[in-house]
Each structure stands twice: as C-alpha cells, then as structure tokens.
Design a protein around this motif. Sequence first.
Motif, PDB file in Angstrom:
ATOM      1  N   GLU A 115      64.427  17.765  63.575  1.00 25.45           N
ATOM      2  CA  GLU A 115      64.716  18.445  64.818  1.00 25.45           C
ATOM      3  C   GLU A 115      64.378  17.564  66.020  1.00 25.45           C
ATOM      4  O   GLU A 115      64.969  17.689  67.083  1.00 25.45           O
ATOM      5  CB  GLU A 115      63.884  19.737  64.869  1.00 25.45           C
ATOM      6  N   SER A 137      73.000  19.970  60.828  1.00 27.99           N
ATOM      7  CA  SER A 137      71.964  21.000  60.763  1.00 27.99           C
ATOM      8  C   SER A 137      70.591  20.403  61.021  1.00 27.99           C
ATOM      9  O   SER A 137      70.421  19.183  61.064  1.00 27.99           O
ATOM     10  CB  SER A 137      71.990  21.636  59.370  1.00 27.99           C
ATOM     11  N   VAL A 138      69.618  21.245  61.223  1.00 27.97           N
ATOM     12  CA  VAL A 138      68.221  20.849  61.100  1.00 27.97           C
ATOM     13  C   VAL A 138      67.609  21.691  59.979  1.00 27.97           C
ATOM     14  O   VAL A 138      68.248  22.610  59.470  1.00 27.97           O
ATOM     15  CB  VAL A 138      67.420  21.057  62.407  1.00 27.97           C
ATOM     16  N   ARG A 150      76.556  14.197  67.624  1.00 23.60           N
ATOM     17  CA  ARG A 150      75.094  14.356  67.524  1.00 23.60           C
ATOM     18  C   ARG A 150      74.674  15.794  67.229  1.00 23.60           C
ATOM     19  O   ARG A 150      73.601  16.050  66.677  1.00 23.60           O
ATOM     20  CB  ARG A 150      74.424  13.904  68.817  1.00 23.60           C
ATOM     21  N   LEU A 151      75.521  16.752  67.617  1.00 25.97           N
ATOM     22  CA  LEU A 151      75.172  18.168  67.405  1.00 25.97           C
ATOM     23  C   LEU A 151      75.885  18.789  66.210  1.00 25.97           C
ATOM     24  O   LEU A 151      75.628  19.933  65.860  1.00 25.97           O
ATOM     25  CB  LEU A 151      75.493  18.975  68.666  1.00 25.97           C
ATOM     26  N   TYR A 206      63.872  28.733  70.551  1.00 28.92           N
ATOM     27  CA  TYR A 206      65.191  28.828  69.944  1.00 28.92           C
ATOM     28  C   TYR A 206      65.171  29.617  68.631  1.00 28.92           C
ATOM     29  O   TYR A 206      65.903  30.597  68.473  1.00 28.92           O
ATOM     30  CB  TYR A 206      65.746  27.422  69.716  1.00 28.92           C
ATOM     31  N   LYS A 224      72.560  22.784  64.312  1.00 27.92           N
ATOM     32  CA  LYS A 224      71.222  22.678  64.890  1.00 27.92           C
ATOM     33  C   LYS A 224      71.079  23.396  66.222  1.00 27.92           C
ATOM     34  O   LYS A 224      70.033  23.956  66.505  1.00 27.92           O
ATOM     35  CB  LYS A 224      70.813  21.203  65.020  1.00 27.92           C
ATOM     36  N   ARG A 225      72.132  23.422  67.033  1.00 30.87           N
ATOM     37  CA  ARG A 225      72.049  24.084  68.329  1.00 30.87           C
ATOM     38  C   ARG A 225      73.233  25.010  68.567  1.00 30.87           C
ATOM     39  O   ARG A 225      73.787  25.059  69.672  1.00 30.87           O
ATOM     40  CB  ARG A 225      71.992  23.026  69.461  1.00 30.87           C
ATOM     41  N   ILE A 281      67.108  15.864  68.266  1.00 32.23           N
ATOM     42  CA  ILE A 281      68.046  16.574  69.123  1.00 32.23           C
ATOM     43  C   ILE A 281      67.883  16.033  70.534  1.00 32.23           C
ATOM     44  O   ILE A 281      66.761  15.800  70.979  1.00 32.23           O
ATOM     45  CB  ILE A 281      67.744  18.084  69.116  1.00 32.23           C
ATOM     46  N   PRO A 287      68.301  17.260  56.217  1.00 32.00           N
ATOM     47  CA  PRO A 287      68.848  16.784  57.496  1.00 32.00           C
ATOM     48  C   PRO A 287      67.780  16.060  58.308  1.00 32.00           C
ATOM     49  O   PRO A 287      66.589  16.312  58.161  1.00 32.00           O
ATOM     50  CB  PRO A 287      69.287  18.069  58.198  1.00 32.00           C
ATOM     51  N   GLU A 288      68.236  15.168  59.152  1.00 29.77           N
ATOM     52  CA  GLU A 288      67.352  14.482  60.096  1.00 29.77           C
ATOM     53  C   GLU A 288      66.518  15.519  60.847  1.00 29.77           C
ATOM     54  O   GLU A 288      66.910  16.673  60.953  1.00 29.77           O
ATOM     55  CB  GLU A 288      68.199  13.715  61.102  1.00 29.77           C
TER      56      GLU A 288
END
Lengths: 483, 483, 483
Positions: free
Chosen positions: C463, B234-235, B230-231, A236, B101-102, C466, C460-461
Amino acid sequence: IGLPLHQIQHCAGNFFGRQKNTNIRVSLPAVCFVWQIAMIILFGVFIRYNEESDVRKWIEFKHSHNITSDIENDFYFRYPSFQDVHVMIFVGFGFLMTFLKRYSFSGVGFNFLIAAFGLQWALLMQGWFHSLDPNTGKIYIGVENLINADFCVAGSLIAYGALLGKVSPVQLMVVTLFGVTLFAVEEYIILDLLHCRDAGGSMVIHAFGGYYGLAISWVLYRPNLHQSKRLNGSVYHSDVFAMIGTLFLWMFWPSFNSAITAHGDGQHRAVINTYLALASSVLTAVAISSMSQKRGKLDMVHIQNATLAGGVAMGTAAEFMITPYGSLIVGFCCGIISTFGYVFVTPFLEKYFKIQDTCGIHNLHAVPGMLGGFVGAIVAAAASVEVYGREGLIETFAFEGDFATRSVLTQGGYQAAGTCVAITFGLVGGALVGFILKFPIWGDPADDNCYDDEVYWEVPEDEETIPPVLEYNNHMIHKHQDM
Amino acid sequence: IGLPLHQIQHCAGNFFGRQKNTNIRVSLPAVCFVWQIAMIILFGVFIRYNEESDVRKWIEFKHSHNITSDIENDFYFRYPSFQDVHVMIFVGFGFLMTFLKRYSFSGVGFNFLIAAFGLQWALLMQGWFHSLDPNTGKIYIGVENLINADFCVAGSLIAYGALLGKVSPVQLMVVTLFGVTLFAVEEYIILDLLHCRDAGGSMVIHAFGGYYGLAISWVLYRPNLHQSKRLNGSVYHSDVFAMIGTLFLWMFWPSFNSAITAHGDGQHRAVINTYLALASSVLTAVAISSMSQKRGKLDMVHIQNATLAGGVAMGTAAEFMITPYGSLIVGFCCGIISTFGYVFVTPFLEKYFKIQDTCGIHNLHAVPGMLGGFVGAIVAAAASVEVYGREGLIETFAFEGDFATRSVLTQGGYQAAGTCVAITFGLVGGALVGFILKFPIWGDPADDNCYDDEVYWEVPEDEETIPPVLEYNNHMIHKHQDM
Amino acid sequence: IGLPLHQIQHCAGNFFGRQKNTNIRVSLPAVCFVWQIAMIILFGVFIRYNEESDVRKWIEFKHSHNITSDIENDFYFRYPSFQDVHVMIFVGFGFLMTFLKRYSFSGVGFNFLIAAFGLQWALLMQGWFHSLDPNTGKIYIGVENLINADFCVAGSLIAYGALLGKVSPVQLMVVTLFGVTLFAVEEYIILDLLHCRDAGGSMVIHAFGGYYGLAISWVLYRPNLHQSKRLNGSVYHSDVFAMIGTLFLWMFWPSFNSAITAHGDGQHRAVINTYLALASSVLTAVAISSMSQKRGKLDMVHIQNATLAGGVAMGTAAEFMITPYGSLIVGFCCGIISTFGYVFVTPFLEKYFKIQDTCGIHNLHAVPGMLGGFVGAIVAAAASVEVYGREGLIETFAFEGDFATRSVLTQGGYQAAGTCVAITFGLVGGALVGFILKFPIWGDPADDNCYDDEVYWEVPEDEETIPPVLEYNNHMIHKHQDM
C-alpha cells in the motif's frame, strides 16, 4: 520536549482537572458475571419452551389442532427472517459502526457484547409484559420471541450510535439494561394498550431508540471533545468495512419489517414495500449527497446511512396496503430528509443543542422513525373495506376483542399517539439514564482520549512495523545515500 | 522535484490535451431525481400487489383454491432464495469490485446505486413484457418478480465489471437504463418466443451481460489508459475485501440458479447441481492458477473469479437432470477455461481487439455463460421419458399450450438459438450504448485519472496521519520546540 | 546492512540447515486434477439424485405418499439452514483465519480450496457408510446430504486452524482427504453402531476435528518456529476481517445445530438452545478477557474465538430438552473455560507438550466439543417420559428398531462412550496423518518463512507505493538530502 503525546495528554489532564480512570478490570467483569448469573436464575424461574418448540407439547398440539405436517410449525414461517434480522443486529449494526479510523474494535465488539446481553434481558422483559401465562407464571418462548428480543436490542444499539467513542463498555451495559426495560414498557403501552400496529418498529424501535440515544448524548455533552478530533473520522478501509454493515442492513431490511407480520400476504407485502422504499431512498440520498459537495463528489457518510432511511420509515406501514408507488414516495422523501440531516442538522444540533451524535442517529433513526410512525397513522386512517376486504381489515389491524368496533380513523389517531409515546419515552428515559451515566465510576474516557480503541483493547502493533515496509524505506534511504 | 504527483498529472493533462470535466454536481442529481420521479409515476400507473401479497385477494385466493394453510403462499417457497440472490447482487457483485487499491468506494458504491435504480426499472420492463394483465392494464407483483428484477439488474452489473474505473456514475446509470431495457426484450424473445428454459440465466444474464459490457468497453477504448496504470492493481487488504464478494457469490449461487425453478424437485435439484459444479471449478481454477505462475504461486485474480465459473455455466442446465457427475464435469471444464482466459485471453483481447476489461468479465461471464447455454441445449436435447417420466418432461420443459408437441431435440435447437440471441443482443446493444456514452457530457475521468475514487468521492485523509504514526508526534514536538 | 531481510533469512536458512523447497507448481495442480477427476469418476459410478430431487421420482413419491403440496419436500425444511451452514464453512471459518497480518490470503483461500474438495469426498464417504442402497449400489443425495458434507468438511477446517501458517496447500489437501475419511468412519461408529445423537456435532465434528488438528500439530512440531515470530500476530484491519468470520459463525450457529434435527419442534428447540448458549458465552468470555489483562483491556483473540464456545458445547444437547436456563449455564461455563484456555493453556501446551496451535483450536473446539459430548450424555441420561412424553422420547432419541428397548441411562452411557471414540479417532488419526506430512515432498515452508502469504501467493505491492505515499518517500528523501 521529546515527550510522547500520551504523556503530554496525561499532564494536561492532571493540570486541567481530574484524570479519568478508564481501568475497567473490576467493573466490566463484575457487571458481566453478576448480570449473566441473574439471567440464569430468572430464566430458571420463568422461561420455558412454547408448544411449538417443546417435544411433548408439539406432539399434543398437532393432535389437538389436527395438524398433519411439521411445516405448519411457526419455525418455518419465521426462521429465515429471523436469521436475516440476526445478521442485521450483529453484522449490520456492528460493522456500520466500524467507520472510525481507530474505533472499529469497539464498534463491532461492544455492539456484540451489549446485543448478547440485551437479548436475554429482552426475552424476560418482553415475556413479562406480553406472554406471561397467568396460570403457570411462566413465559413460553419460540422463534417469534427471539425475533422480538433482537428487535428490542436494536433500540439500544441505535442509542450506541450516538454515543460511539465517548463511553465505556460498562456504561453501554447500563444503557442496554435501561434501554431494554424502557423498550418493553413503551412497547406494551403502544402495542397493547393503544393497540397500534408497528411490525417493523418505526415507532417502538427507531423513534424510541433514536431519541433515547440523543437524550443520553445531550446529558453527556463534552465541551472539550474537539481534543479528540484527530480520531473522529474515517480512513479508506474503515469506510469499506462500514459498507459491509450498510449493505447487510439494506438487503435484509425487508426481512426486518416482515419478520413478525401476519403469515402469508402480510409477510409477502411487507417485503415488497420495504424493498421498494429502500431502492428509492438510495437514489435520493445519492442525489442530495452529490449536490451538497463541490464538484458533486459523494460523501461516504451519506451513502452508508441515508440510503437506509426508507427502511426505517416503512417500519409501521410496510404491512399495510400502502401500494408500491406509495412505498417509493416514502423512500424518496426520507432519502432526501436523512441526507439533509447529515449535511445541515447534525452540525446544527451539536452547535446549538449541545448534542454530539457520532453516527448521526438523528437523521437515520429518530426522524425517519418518527415520520414512519406518522406515515403509518395516515395509511391506517385511509384504509377501506374496498381495498382490504372486511376480513382483511380485521386481520391487518387486529380489530378483535376489545377493539372489534374501532374505526380506521380512530386507529390512525392512536398510531399517531403511539409515535408521541415512543418519542417521549426516548427523551425522558434517555435523560434519566444520561444522569446515571454521569457518576464518575463507569470508566469512560477523557475528552482527549475518545474514539480510541487503545483505551479498552489490546491493539496490535501498527502495520508500519511489518518487515517489508521497513526494508522498503531503508532501501530508499540507502539508495539515496549511495548517490 | 518536490511537486506532488497529482499536480504533475494536472500539468500533463493540460499540456497533452483537453482536461476532462468530471464535475457531476448537476448531472448526477438530475438523473437520480428525474428517473426516480419517473419510476414513482410509472409505478403509480402500472404496479399493483399480486394475489399472494394483497390482503383481500389472498383471502379470496385461498377460498377459491381451497388452500388451508398460508405456507402455500409462494413467499415461503422463494423468499430464502430471494434473500440469497439479493446478497449476491449487492454484497457479491459489490465487494468483488473492491479489489482495486483506490477504487473500492466506487466499486461497492456505484454498484449499490445502479442496482437500486435498475431493479425498479426492471420491475416495469419485465412486467410489461411478461405479466401485464390485458384486462386491467396493470402489472401484479410478488416475490418472484423481485427475484427477476434482481436477475435483470445482474446483467448491467456484469457490464460494470468491464468498465470499472473508466466511467462516471452518470454513465453507469445510462448503461443500466439501456441494459435493463435490452435485457427485458432479449428475455422476452428467448423465454417466451423461443420458449427456452434458462432459470439461472446462463444465456439471458451472463452471456448477454458479458458481451454487453465487452462491446461498450470496445467502443470506449482508451489508448492512453496506461497513464493510470499505477492504480490498476490491488493492495493486500483490497484483495481480502474482494474475497467477501467472491465467497458470497459462490455460496449463494445454488440459490441463484434455483430461485425461480419449479417448486419441489426443481429447486432441490438445481441446488445440488450448482453446488457440485462450483466445488469442481474451485479445484481446476486453483490448478491452472498454480501452473501458470513461477514457483506455483496462486494469483488472487483467478481465485476471486474463476472459481465462480461453474455457477455461471450451470445457469441453464441446473434444473435439468444433468446428473451429479455431469455437474462436476461442467465445473471442471469451466474452471480451466476461465482461468486460462485470465492468463492468456484478457491480455490478448486488450492488445489485438482493443477491449479493456477491468474485471475480466469475458472469462467469468461471457464465455462460461455462452458455454452454459450450449450445455443446456445439449442436456435438453438428450432428455428422455425414461429419465424424466412423461409428466416430468412436460413440467421441466413446460411443453404445454402452443409447445405441447415440441420434441426435446427441437427444444435443444431452440436453446442453442437462444444463446445466440443473447450474445447478439449484448454485442449490438453494447455497441450502441457505447456510442451514446462517447458524448462528452457524462463526466467520465481522463486517461490519467482512472481507477481513482478521488474523482467522484470525498476520500478521507490517509491512514499515515493517524497519531501513532510518528510524524504527528514529531509535529507536536516541533510545535513545542518552537515555543 | 543494506541487505533486505529476506536475503539474510535465505543465508541463515542455507547456513543452519536444508533450504526448504516450497515450489508447488507440479504437486498442487497434480493433486487438484487427479483428485477432481477421481471425484467425477466415483460420482459417475455412485451418486444419483434422491426421490426428492429427481423429477420422476418426486412425482411418483408424491403420488405414493399422498402428498399434495411441494412444500413437503425436505428442501423447504432444510435449505435455509443449509445456506447458513454453507456461510459458516466458507465465510465463517475462512475469515476467522484471516487474523494474521500477512496470512489472510492463505487463511481464506486455502480454506476455500480444501472445503470445495472435501465436500465432494464427504458426499462419497458418508454416502458409502450411511446411504448406499444395497439393491442398486447407488448413493442417493438430497439437501440433507449436502449439509452433512459441509459438516464433515468442518472437521478438517478445524484442524487447519491448528496448522495455520505452517503447512502447504498440498499438505492441507492430504489433511482433508484423511480427515474426511476418518470422520466418516468415526461418525458411522458413533451414530450408527453406538446409536448416539449428535445433531450439531460436538463429538463427531468438534472433538474429533480439534484433537485431529492438535495431534497433527504435535507431530509437526517446529522447535525453531520463533524465527517467524514477527509474522505470528495481527494488524488492526486483519483483526476486523476476522470479526466477519466470528460473527457469521456466531449468528448462524443456531442453524448449524438445528440443520439436521427432527422437523418441527426439533429444529425449533435446537435454535433456541444454541441462541441462548451463545449469548451467555459472550458475556463470560468478555469478563475473563478483561480480568486477564492489565487495566481490564479486552483481547481480540478471546472475542474472536471464546464467544463461540457456547455453540460448540451445545452441538449434542441442543435438540434435547435441556431447558433454556440449562443452555445459558452451558454457555456460561464454556465461555469461561475457553477464554482461560487462550490465556493459560495454549502457552502451556506449546511449552510442555510441544503443540503449536495457531488459532487455539484446543480452546474453541477440542475442549468445548468434549464437554459438549458429556453434557449431551448427562442430559440424555436425565431424560424422562414426564418431560418428553413417550412418543417424544422415542422421536428424540430414535429408540426404534434394534434400539427400541434402550433406556435413557444406557443412552447416556453410549453418548459418553461416543465422545471418547471421537477423541481417540482424532488423536490416533492425527498422529498418523502427521507422520505422512513429515515426508519432505509437500512443499511446506521453512521455520523462518511461516505465516507468510508470499510463499504461496502472488502478493500485490504494498500500500505504501500508492501515489500519496510517494510524497511520504519524497519527504524521507528530502530529510536525508538535508543531512
């Protein structure tokens, strides 16, 4: 049975054939040192500042040419474009090649190395062919030479795209040494002898570089490359990194195609044409990408590459009066052709022509570059006094000196011939260089070890081992054990 | 229990309501092809090079205006700024939206798509309103038109910020088509009819774009968006990617606000003012961010966005004699207001006004843009001959032709009125476009499927499956145990 | 056993000594607000537009100097270089410091904060020393002042490199406040009193900034820093992020060294020299990196840093007639020295001199900066009328006014003396600032808590959480259920 994978691979390697030696501790430093010292000596003998970068000569030049303002120094016409080109070479090409999951260090790092070497060698090679002063035996350089050196290097970086993951940095230095040399010769033939126009290098950079890389890749064909298949793909975030490369190439391509065109309207028009062609190829690349996948999902490979095809294809014609809608049409067609190439032609080439082309340079550089050469030929042949004006025609096509009487139709013919010269140089030169690279001394990786930074880089321990993550998993396990 | 999450979601989707169809394999290519072909036809009919990018006309222009040097071509005044603006549009806006994050592919990828379409449409729309030659019926373009096209697109990209994660690329194309159209009309009213000054577009770009996006988001309100919660975050590395966007916006904002201001002092002053306002808003954004969290920890959302508020708010006044400390004060206030917006207003708007604003464009564009419009009005109304000189006043506010007798106080009033026009266009236009987007034909994602690249992109397998990750080795080992 | 790691660390902290208080919720906002308000007041009293950015004065200036074209405004000579420098300060330095696995937010974010503050303070400090008009008591600013402010900030950002991970943002603000102040004084002594030339700041920026950071780091020595060892390293993608910083520094260094050199040949020549020196240092950095590791593997730390040494070392001599091959030699040597520094000297300094230098600024800035100062001295001393011309010699070394009779040999001596002044200011100033930073009020992290964004940022939490990873956890759970 409990053997780590790399030990199994070692065994397999020893069993099925010679284990490749990828130790480059002697060869890489040797090449870097010797070639850099050679550069210093050759620069000492040949390279000097030109009359716009030498303090004494610039003062004299201003007096003799009756120039009252320093703003007339070519620096101010070209430096912003030069910096954009520089970004394309190092960040553009470099990051475009970070898309593989474990080859980002090599993608951006080896690109950095070979570009830094190549631009020095290019200043010399291009200098000998184009700007050697016969009286003093010196090459006088200014900002335009720096731009041309960056351009020259681009040919070899394009070739790297086909070889990505399968060669050692020492091999890449060899690819660059010969790539720059071949470039300078074909450029001399195309621009000086055939008197073609090719400001953005559809022919001399992209067609040449593309076919050069494909020919090398053809000679270096690895029948067992599927053994590295697990690493020949993206993750990704590596795809997001690659978008940095894509966007800086895309945004600054107008500067690339206009960097060495004529002052004034020449640079201005080349920017407009390239900007439009690029915009157009984004839409058609997206369209074909969506059509080629189930549920219309887009493929990052297409977005990262085929969106740029319009810029490649305008490399020759950008400075001509191709008209704004002409530029849109070129971008439209090349976006389609390039994306089709990624979907159908690259797998076909690998299967039937034994050409393994990691980045798909066939679709982004070779074919759009060739088409760009022919587009340039057609637009040149269609030029008229009505559109360009008499003075403009002379200025645009440099119908001066020996070429003062050349017609636009003849010019178109020579442009087409120039494209063929570039392709021929790429194919023949690439085949020769490919055979040189087959010598078992260059430290290239084994078939089951390709696309892996581990071979040439100290790679940091994996993200998995950061404390918070272990804790989290432990925490989960304990929770369930407690239940 | 062993069911993968996405299967559970599928079931839930089928049970609770209509499963959305996100297949865009027909609609997206159709939109791209048809609109791009329309662009080619319209460009063929309308768009030509202007007298500074046409080889014949530039030669004539130089003769007729007694210009001796190509450096007088507008290209050299504006091209460096243009390239900076171009970077802001594609890398700045694009990477700022990679923070989820995604949803990084969509953030940077759809931004790329709609900007590439929008700038073509903007050249036409702005051309018809501003530079259609009544004698020839043609629009003549140069570098300033390219800058304005990029500006025009920015309005729609801002709107994308509010919609991020909740709409399909086809919907975004519609948002851009109408966004550019509305922009050209409001710009015509504000700049031509009301004769406002707005070089950096506080009003016409930011206030318009901000309220346009908020109004669309209001109409498209999703009561069950929490299913994708949940999405919606950020990560670690996606936040670092977003900082690329932030910094390129921040660094190049002086070029944005000065790109089309008057040659000489106008561009020079706009750069200084914007540079100072931006620096000031960094400090106050950090201060408020730290104050709003326990233990004084900073929030990346604030640093990524509120630090830019000073640039937005200087869009109108940057070219005026606002003084350096005036610029600092504007940045100071807007850094505070914007960060407060992220902490308090965005949650409030979602809860009580049913506006889901993914990137918080309310705080970064809508409000600072509106404030920037009013700051411009005040600074214009306070202009004096003492500070500007008589000639300078005419030059700065273009008090020429029909407007030769306008007073600065009247000008201030019109500036304020212009801000209201921009907001009105944004709100009404956005509401209309929102209703168009509610038709169930655009392929937008279901409520439990938002903020997910999987819907529109071929997403690579996860990083977890890279060999170093033990599972793969385990797998190999087990395979061998089985043998 | 089930205790999370950070709880164990807490206990250890409480047991072995005072638990550090890293709460900056009062101190950081207070510093930001008070200092920003002070800036506004001081700007209100002192800072005005200069004659090229003030609409009234520019019109008068054009009349009085008989200037017919706005292109003569210094803006057009310097703005493209300014923007490149700006990118180096914010993206270059910022991303170069993202290489740590969990300190990327702080690396790029605190760099952003202190640069935004520092440039305001620099405009004032440099203004008071260099461009205060004695008649009006005002400082008149234009684009050259903005470049100088960015330069001035660079000194403090270099120092941040040594301190990375070990200090609080409040401490960094103090480092910047004093760093900018010291810079302005040493710059005044070196450039005005000693009349040295140092356009790219080998002495005033790099040698000063390098030794300033090292001296602070020496005072702040942490004997138990090994407790944070787990976080003092990179992960794969953080190294790729750092390459963004490296490349933008590398590409734009020619602009850095030429940004404030003389119009015309001065800027032109500085670009050529820096471009060549940088290319050369890439090859030798790669060579030494490869030689220093088993199997010839390259180390990312060297590629990220030592490749830039050539640019640092050309900071003084770039504008002189050092010749192209002279530039290559400087880059050649500094690439070697810098890489050796990373391999041998940094560990040595930590072990025997108690200097913890996170980014290795000793090898990238302190030593190459010092060498650059001496290279400048030698090249100045070797200048001749034959090479420069009489007029060129006066122009290059500003042998005017009080210095009209200075010989090049004397100039060389003063250049060397200037280097010593810069180092002295760095060492003494850094030691003093280090002692100020030892007060236990600044919120710096404990020894076991360094290099961790968690201390100052809402992180952030991970990765891992996810959805796809939920599957992974399920897998873990099932595995344990099976047991």
